[in-house]
Design a protein around this motif. Structure first.
Motif, short mmCIF file in Angstrom:
data_model
loop_
_atom_site.label_atom_id
_atom_site.label_comp_id
_atom_site.label_asym_id
_atom_site.label_seq_id
_atom_site.Cartn_x
_atom_site.Cartn_y
_atom_site.Cartn_z
N THR A 1 39.10 33.52 48.24
CA THR A 1 39.58 34.77 47.64
C THR A 1 38.45 35.76 47.44
O THR A 1 38.69 36.97 47.38
CB THR A 1 40.27 34.52 46.29
OG1 THR A 1 39.31 34.02 45.35
CG2 THR A 1 41.42 33.54 46.42
N ASN B 1 40.66 23.39 45.02
CA ASN B 1 40.67 24.54 44.12
C ASN B 1 39.43 25.41 44.34
O ASN B 1 39.52 26.64 44.35
CB ASN B 1 40.73 24.08 42.66
CG ASN B 1 42.02 23.37 42.32
OD1 ASN B 1 43.02 23.46 43.04
ND2 ASN B 1 42.02 22.63 41.21
N HIS C 1 39.29 29.31 45.71
CA HIS C 1 38.60 30.36 44.96
C HIS C 1 37.57 31.05 45.84
O HIS C 1 37.48 32.30 45.85
CB HIS C 1 37.94 29.77 43.72
CG HIS C 1 37.21 30.78 42.89
ND1 HIS C 1 37.85 31.79 42.23
CD2 HIS C 1 35.88 30.93 42.63
CE1 HIS C 1 36.97 32.54 41.59
NE2 HIS C 1 35.77 32.04 41.82
#
Length: 207
Positions: free
Chosen positions: A199, A192, A196
């Motif tokens: 991005t 995760n 992140h």
């Protein structure tokens, strides 16, 4: 002139803590293996992926690698090194894990250069040696085989058997201030966090 080197991507782990094969798990729209391979392709003409017999990987456009099968079942990355090092085209390889999406090519080159007159060059962070982003020469294969035959699968155990150089954190931060190259994916929370971070990156930063 700097010595040419191969890159070995160690992809044969089972990803038990993650719950699935790390190499083919996607982050940022790519399998994790592809991120490691993209970084490797910037520093070498010889990429070797060490895998289990049952693994298959999707191809990566523009990047070629050779696959070497590790036949020691579930014996860890040392078994991958034992299988791959005799197959490299150069007399030196930087070995990395398949789940390191932020590898910096300049750091890979620096680790290789640190192995100029020794058998292993291994970074150390907070007192802990980092064998999954380190440089190795094929000459260590007999020692690796001996350790595995004795039931010792720890790559770090090689350090007591061969000449080596340790790169301390200050040397690493010159090229990778946040030590992002050492980011890996062991659990879902790690995945995760990687998703992140990807991005937030400028597309130009993504190879």
């Amino acid at each position: 002139m700097s010595e040419s080197f191969s890159v070995i991507i160690l992809a044969g782990g089972f990803g038990r803590r993650l719950g699935r094969d790390k190499a083919t798990t996607e982050a940022g729209g790519r399998p994790l293996l592809h991120w490691s391979a993209l970084a490797a392709a910037q520093v070498t003409n010889d990429i070797v992926v060490a895998r289990r017999p049952d693994q298959q990987f999707p191809p990566l456009s523009g990047v070629d690698w050779r696959e070497i099968v590790d036949h020691r079942h579930d014996r860890g990355p040392l078994a991958g090194l034992e299988a791959a090092l005799p197959q490299i085209e150069h007399d030196l390889a930087v070995a990395v894990a398949c789940d390191m999406p932020f590898l910096k090519p300049d750091l890979l080159r620096a680790v290789a250069e640190a192995c100029s007159d020794v058998a292993i060059a291994m970074p150390r962070i907070d007192g802990v040696a980092q064998p999954l982003l380190a440089a190795y020469r094929p000459s260590i294969v007999p020692q690796a085989t001996g350790l595995l035959d004795e039931g010792d699968g720890r790559i770090r155990a090689l350090l007591r058997l061969v000449e080596h150089h340790i790169l301390d954190i200050e040397e690493l931060r010159v090229l990778d201030p946040e030590l992002e190259s050492f980011t890996n994916v062991n659990q879902q929370e790690d995945l995760n966090a990687v998703e992140h971070a990807l991005t937030l990156r400028n597309p130009a930063e993504l190879v």
